[in-house]
Design a protein around this motif. Structure first.
Motif, PDB file in Angstrom:
ATOM      1  N   MET A 251       0.834  -1.195   0.000  1.00  0.00           N
ATOM      2  CA  MET A 251       0.000   0.000   0.000  1.00  0.00           C
ATOM      3  C   MET A 251       0.876   1.256   0.000  1.00  0.00           C
ATOM      4  N   ASP A 252       2.063   1.151   0.623  1.00  0.00           N
ATOM      5  CA  ASP A 252       2.963   2.309   0.643  1.00  0.00           C
ATOM      6  C   ASP A 252       3.367   2.715  -0.769  1.00  0.00           C
ATOM      7  N   TRP A 253       3.613   1.702  -1.619  1.00  0.00           N
ATOM      8  CA  TRP A 253       4.040   2.020  -2.971  1.00  0.00           C
ATOM      9  C   TRP A 253       2.957   2.785  -3.727  1.00  0.00           C
ATOM     10  N   LEU A 254       1.706   2.439  -3.541  1.00  0.00           N
ATOM     11  CA  LEU A 254       0.633   3.163  -4.229  1.00  0.00           C
ATOM     12  C   LEU A 254       0.682   4.643  -3.883  1.00  0.00           C
ATOM     13  N   GLY A 255       0.886   4.942  -2.590  1.00  0.00           N
ATOM     14  CA  GLY A 255       0.988   6.333  -2.168  1.00  0.00           C
ATOM     15  C   GLY A 255       2.192   7.016  -2.786  1.00  0.00           C
ATOM     16  N   GLU A 256       3.332   6.305  -2.803  1.00  0.00           N
ATOM     17  CA  GLU A 256       4.547   6.863  -3.397  1.00  0.00           C
ATOM     18  C   GLU A 256       4.342   7.168  -4.880  1.00  0.00           C
ATOM     19  N   ALA A 257       3.577   6.335  -5.548  1.00  0.00           N
ATOM     20  CA  ALA A 257       3.317   6.515  -6.973  1.00  0.00           C
ATOM     21  C   ALA A 257       2.222   7.553  -7.229  1.00  0.00           C
ATOM     22  N   GLY A 258       1.644   8.113  -6.155  1.00  0.00           N
ATOM     23  CA  GLY A 258       0.599   9.115  -6.307  1.00  0.00           C
ATOM     24  C   GLY A 258      -0.760   8.537  -6.651  1.00  0.00           C
TER      25      GLY A 258
ATOM     26  N   ARG B 232       1.067  -0.976 -17.700  1.00  0.00           N
ATOM     27  CA  ARG B 232       2.469  -1.297 -17.999  1.00  0.00           C
ATOM     28  C   ARG B 232       3.394  -0.241 -17.400  1.00  0.00           C
ATOM     29  N   GLU B 233       2.995   1.035 -17.469  1.00  0.00           N
ATOM     30  CA  GLU B 233       3.786   2.111 -16.856  1.00  0.00           C
ATOM     31  C   GLU B 233       3.886   1.914 -15.345  1.00  0.00           C
ATOM     32  N   LEU B 234       2.768   1.582 -14.717  1.00  0.00           N
ATOM     33  CA  LEU B 234       2.760   1.373 -13.267  1.00  0.00           C
ATOM     34  C   LEU B 234       3.611   0.171 -12.876  1.00  0.00           C
ATOM     35  N   ARG B 235       3.542  -0.881 -13.662  1.00  0.00           N
ATOM     36  CA  ARG B 235       4.350  -2.071 -13.369  1.00  0.00           C
ATOM     37  C   ARG B 235       5.835  -1.738 -13.438  1.00  0.00           C
ATOM     38  N   LYS B 236       6.232  -0.971 -14.461  1.00  0.00           N
ATOM     39  CA  LYS B 236       7.636  -0.563 -14.584  1.00  0.00           C
ATOM     40  C   LYS B 236       8.031   0.324 -13.403  1.00  0.00           C
ATOM     41  N   ALA B 237       7.163   1.264 -13.033  1.00  0.00           N
ATOM     42  CA  ALA B 237       7.451   2.138 -11.884  1.00  0.00           C
ATOM     43  C   ALA B 237       7.594   1.327 -10.610  1.00  0.00           C
ATOM     44  N   TRP B 238       6.771   0.291 -10.448  1.00  0.00           N
ATOM     45  CA  TRP B 238       6.873  -0.568  -9.267  1.00  0.00           C
ATOM     46  C   TRP B 238       8.222  -1.272  -9.247  1.00  0.00           C
TER      47      TRP B 238
ATOM     48  N   ASP C  60      10.958  -0.287 -10.672  1.00  0.00           N
ATOM     49  CA  ASP C  60      12.029   0.702 -10.515  1.00  0.00           C
ATOM     50  C   ASP C  60      12.062   1.342  -9.129  1.00  0.00           C
ATOM     51  N   SER C  61      10.992   1.202  -8.365  1.00  0.00           N
ATOM     52  CA  SER C  61      10.905   1.831  -7.044  1.00  0.00           C
ATOM     53  C   SER C  61      11.958   1.257  -6.094  1.00  0.00           C
ATOM     54  N   GLU C  62      12.547   2.146  -5.309  1.00  0.00           N
ATOM     55  CA  GLU C  62      13.523   1.712  -4.310  1.00  0.00           C
ATOM     56  C   GLU C  62      12.910   1.663  -2.914  1.00  0.00           C
ATOM     57  N   LEU C  63      11.606   1.797  -2.829  1.00  0.00           N
ATOM     58  CA  LEU C  63      10.909   1.714  -1.559  1.00  0.00           C
ATOM     59  C   LEU C  63      11.162   0.345  -0.937  1.00  0.00           C
ATOM     60  N   ALA C  64      11.563   0.346   0.316  1.00  0.00           N
ATOM     61  CA  ALA C  64      11.944  -0.918   0.983  1.00  0.00           C
ATOM     62  C   ALA C  64      10.774  -1.905   1.070  1.00  0.00           C
ATOM     63  N   ALA C  65       9.598  -1.432   1.399  1.00  0.00           N
ATOM     64  CA  ALA C  65       8.424  -2.306   1.543  1.00  0.00           C
ATOM     65  C   ALA C  65       7.393  -1.894   0.506  1.00  0.00           C
ATOM     66  N   LYS C  66       7.495  -2.488  -0.676  1.00  0.00           N
ATOM     67  CA  LYS C  66       6.555  -2.125  -1.734  1.00  0.00           C
ATOM     68  C   LYS C  66       5.596  -3.254  -2.074  1.00  0.00           C
ATOM     69  N   GLY C  67       5.657  -4.321  -1.324  1.00  0.00           N
ATOM     70  CA  GLY C  67       4.766  -5.442  -1.566  1.00  0.00           C
ATOM     71  C   GLY C  67       5.335  -6.394  -2.586  1.00  0.00           C
ATOM     72  N   TYR C  68       4.490  -7.286  -3.053  1.00  0.00           N
ATOM     73  CA  TYR C  68       4.896  -8.306  -4.008  1.00  0.00           C
ATOM     74  C   TYR C  68       4.088  -8.158  -5.274  1.00  0.00           C
ATOM     75  N   GLU C  69       4.742  -8.407  -6.368  1.00  0.00           N
ATOM     76  CA  GLU C  69       4.043  -8.382  -7.640  1.00  0.00           C
ATOM     77  C   GLU C  69       3.393  -9.737  -7.870  1.00  0.00           C
ATOM     78  N   ALA C  70       2.157  -9.707  -8.245  1.00  0.00           N
ATOM     79  CA  ALA C  70       1.452 -10.922  -8.644  1.00  0.00           C
ATOM     80  C   ALA C  70       0.827 -10.601  -9.990  1.00  0.00           C
ATOM     81  N   TYR C  71       1.658 -10.593 -11.012  1.00  0.00           N
ATOM     82  CA  TYR C  71       1.220 -10.224 -12.353  1.00  0.00           C
ATOM     83  C   TYR C  71       0.076 -11.134 -12.781  1.00  0.00           C
TER      84      TYR C  71
END
Length: 184
Positions: free
Chosen positions: A1-8, A49-55, A57-68
């Motif tokens: 959830m933190d990553w969503l906030g970081e991504a705006g 696809r843009e959001l997936r790439k941003a995820w 590329d993110s250096e956020l320590a706790a950004k969750g897991y990708e489940a494409y």
């Protein structure tokens, strides 16, 4: 959830709710720390696809897991005045418009399968997005098509996106099915 906030990106505050972002991307909150992002039905998916790439590329320590889920979920959209009647036939859950409000979802069973059913009113009518395991997509489409035919509401299959199915009928009443649109 933190990553969503970081991504705006906004996220629904409560589990089993959803929202649609200005870009058309839908955010479905499946759990405390689990969301499903979807492109608009018929959309290209470029924003995802843009959001997936941003995820990635993110250096956020706790950004969750990708489940494409692009190759893991089948997505059907059922929309139109007869959509609630069809939903009563494909699920034992109470998915009536007065029970499952817009921007809410149910993690339940539909089409004889485990499913996520989200209420997004699309095409100017009551609409339900149904997500199931893609391995069962052909079976689910058969059940949906046969059940829709039994309603005598004029449902037909039509595609919203190349290669995806939809049920489509008379022009006066849109109804969608999985990347598909069902008009009544």
């Amino acid at each position: 959830m933190d990553w969503l906030g970081e991504a705006g990106l906004s996220a629904p505050e409560a589990v089993n709710t959803a929202l649609t972002l200005p870009c058309g991307t839908s955010v479905l909150r499946l759990g405390q720390q689990e969301v499903l992002l979807t492109a608009p039905p018929g959309g290209s998916g470029a924003r995802l696809r843009e959001l997936r790439k941003a995820w990635h590329d993110s250096e956020l320590a706790a950004k969750g897991y990708e489940a494409y889920r692009d190759e893991g979920w089948a997505w059907f959209v059922i929309s139109g005045p007869a959509a609630p009647a069809l939903m009563r036939r494909i699920s034992m859950a109470d998915l009536r418009p007065e029970s499952l409000k817009p921007a809410h979802l149910a993690q339940t069973r539909a089409l004889h399968l485990d499913a996520v059913v989200a209420r997004f009113d699309r095409f100017g009518a009551v609409s339900y997005d149904i997500f199931i395991d893609i391995a069962s997509a052909a079976f689910a489409l058969d059940v949906l098509t046969e059940t829709a035919a039994g309603t005598d509401a004029g449902f037909q299959l039509a595609a919203l996106h190349p290669g995806q199915g939809t049920v489509r009928g008379r022009r006066d009443a849109p109804v969608s099915v999985g990347g598909a649109r069902v008009d009544r």
